[in-house]
Design an enzyme around this catalytic site. Sequence first.
Site, PDB file in Angstrom:
ATOM      1  N   HIS A 126      -3.139   4.334-104.352  1.00  0.00           N
ATOM      2  CA  HIS A 126      -3.429   5.561-103.545  1.00  0.00           C
ATOM      3  C   HIS A 126      -4.229   5.041-102.029  1.00  0.00           C
ATOM      4  CE1 HIS A 126      -7.808   5.722-105.894  1.00  0.00           C
ATOM      5  NE2 HIS A 126      -7.974   4.845-104.808  1.00  0.00           N
ATOM      6  N   GLU A 131      -2.936  10.501-104.768  1.00  0.00           N
ATOM      7  CA  GLU A 131      -2.828   9.545-105.998  1.00  0.00           C
ATOM      8  C   GLU A 131      -1.199   9.618-105.949  1.00  0.00           C
ATOM      9  OE1 GLU A 131      -4.872   8.097-107.451  1.00  0.00           O
ATOM     10  OE2 GLU A 131      -6.437   9.310-108.161  1.00  0.00           O
TER      11      GLU A 131
HETATM   12  P1  PGA Z   1     -12.301   0.205-103.907  1.00  0.00           P
HETATM   13  O1  PGA Z   1     -11.601   1.271-103.814  1.00  0.00           O
HETATM   14  O2  PGA Z   1     -12.579  -0.381-102.621  1.00  0.00           O
HETATM   15  O3  PGA Z   1     -13.801   0.292-105.026  1.00  0.00           O
HETATM   16  O4  PGA Z   1     -11.473  -1.249-104.526  1.00  0.00           O
HETATM   17  C1  PGA Z   1     -10.699   1.423-102.702  1.00  0.00           C
HETATM   18  C2  PGA Z   1      -9.860   2.858-103.102  1.00  0.00           C
HETATM   19  O5  PGA Z   1      -9.927   3.330-104.196  1.00  0.00           O
HETATM   20  O6  PGA Z   1      -9.575   3.351-102.327  1.00  0.00           O
END
Ligand code: PGA
Length: 223
Positions: A126, A131
């Site tokens: 995503h 999603e």
């Molecule tokens: P994260 O999340 O930086 O916590 O890995 C990234 C995202 O879900 O876009």
Amino acid sequence: MKINVLKNYKELSSTVADIVEEQITKHPLTKLGLPTGSTPFGMYDELVNKKLDWKSVITFNLDVYLMNITRPQSYQSYMRKNLFDRTNIYPDNSHFPFRPFSAFEDKIKGSKGIDLCILGIGSNGHIAFNEPGSSFKSRTRVVNLDEQTIIDNARFFDSLDDVPTQAITMGLGTIMESKKIVLIANGVKKKSILNQAMLGIITEDVPASILQNHKNVKIYYCD
Ligand code: PGA
């Protein structure tokens, strides 16, 4: 697409902070698209330490959970803590997706669009909270979070049940209208989805793969 591999998280953070610095310094009236999550923590720290002048900068956050925004886990709280309260950004210039969504989209368009959009990538591919299965034409809307996203983000909450199940996100169509895009990914757990998104087929099953169609996108990764 080229995936720029950097030495470590420090280099990832400083590289993207330097890109934001250059943008703001050259164009003080810059409009930024901003991410949350764990990956941008270092970038925000570096940006704060640069003591830039944020007074004419306008920001649009990519997404927000549908939850009480006064809680520490809300993205509104996250942005205040990590950036807004530590800079001279003008509060009226920082925007989160709001209803009616057409008004939020108009706000972006009315400011002549996002100049530079910084993105993370989820372990399911995503970007923002678009999603897998999201339309490449999607605009700002309410979405149900994927089970994988809820599991991934549970680390920020007291329990799995505490994680919001819905969010408001900019759409893929909205994000793709940004003039420049920088995507950052940290850690080996992101390596395979990043390769799939940037080097594999362009499909709505891997939302980040749409970035292969953007003319000005840079990808930075570190193990
Ligand atoms: P994260 O999340 O930086 O916590 O890995 C990234 C995202 O879900 O876009």
